[in-house]
Design a protein around this motif. Sequence first.
Motif, short mmCIF file in Angstrom:
data_model
loop_
_atom_site.label_atom_id
_atom_site.label_comp_id
_atom_site.label_asym_id
_atom_site.label_seq_id
_atom_site.Cartn_x
_atom_site.Cartn_y
_atom_site.Cartn_z
N SER A 27 0.83 -1.21 0.00
CA SER A 27 0.00 0.00 0.00
C SER A 27 0.87 1.26 0.00
O SER A 27 0.57 2.23 -0.71
CB SER A 27 -0.92 -0.01 1.22
OG SER A 27 -1.80 -1.11 1.19
N SER A 69 -6.27 2.40 1.65
CA SER A 69 -5.72 1.06 1.88
C SER A 69 -4.68 1.08 2.99
O SER A 69 -4.64 0.17 3.84
CB SER A 69 -5.10 0.52 0.59
OG SER A 69 -4.50 -0.74 0.81
N ASN A 107 -9.98 -5.07 2.68
CA ASN A 107 -9.39 -3.72 2.72
C ASN A 107 -9.25 -3.13 1.32
O ASN A 107 -9.60 -1.96 1.08
CB ASN A 107 -8.03 -3.77 3.41
CG ASN A 107 -8.14 -3.98 4.90
OD1 ASN A 107 -9.21 -3.79 5.49
ND2 ASN A 107 -7.06 -4.40 5.53
N TRP A 108 -8.76 -3.93 0.37
CA TRP A 108 -8.55 -3.42 -0.98
C TRP A 108 -9.88 -3.18 -1.70
O TRP A 108 -10.02 -2.19 -2.43
CB TRP A 108 -7.67 -4.37 -1.78
CG TRP A 108 -6.23 -4.19 -1.51
CD1 TRP A 108 -5.41 -5.01 -0.79
CD2 TRP A 108 -5.41 -3.11 -1.93
NE1 TRP A 108 -4.14 -4.51 -0.74
CE2 TRP A 108 -4.09 -3.35 -1.44
CE3 TRP A 108 -5.64 -1.96 -2.68
CZ2 TRP A 108 -3.04 -2.47 -1.67
CZ3 TRP A 108 -4.58 -1.09 -2.91
CH2 TRP A 108 -3.30 -1.35 -2.42
#
Length: 281
Positions: A27, A69, A107-108
Amino acid sequence: CTVIFTRMVTKDLHKPISILFCNLAFSDLFTSFSGFWIAMLFITNPDITIFGSKDMLAPYSLYTVSILSTIYNLVSIGIERYLAVAESMRTRFRVARCHSIAIVLINWVLAFFLGCLPLMGWNCLHREENLSVLYSPFCVDYLIFIAVPNVVVAFIIPLFTYLRIIIILRKRKLRMKACGQATGTYKSAEIQVARTSIFIWLLALISYAPFFAGVIFDATNRRCRIDLYPGVYIFRNFTAMLITMNCLGNPMIYTLKVKILGAKFKALKCLFTSRVQACTI
């Protein structure tokens, strides 16, 4: 890149927390590249970064995705550390690799969905009302929608998790001390967690607080862009620089301080050096 490479080629570092650390490094790498893209646009054609253009929509969206992210990964690491400490004396729940992989995917997906909303139509390309002054062609309401809840998440959840970890370690240390057992390990762990949590808070505060202040200013500002040039845009670039520098601070705090990772990196370096010498001979 060093963190990602070292963790990928070292099999005994493929633990649940290592997956989160590696994803955090990815990230940060994504943030650096998207920030570099915006910087090159600012150097080659600064007017489009000030007055807004369709060309800035994709770079700003990717930059937002990478920042979100990173925030979600930091929160996930804090929660995982809390579960690892709070549930260490129990066997009914342990964070496994499948849990970490699922967290990374969630999360992504969440970061891409929220960050790409301007590409899906939530932008002010064809209307002047509610247009952001600092981050045109983004809308002010979109910036508030993204900034306010994520700033709260980034500060409140890590505060709760790390304070709970310190409290749990202190209770166990007092419990062991009352039983006449050695407490040196818990004392050192408590000091390390407290020190790391302070570094995390300071880094997050320094990196994201100016950006949040810029969003608040953008929401309350009613002045023209020409009247704000160049001071407010220098501040905008300064906030972007702080966010990008956060990508350098995260590996230092979370991964490069770990002795195991440092030893593995030195071992890989020595192995690469010996191979080069063998090829030379």
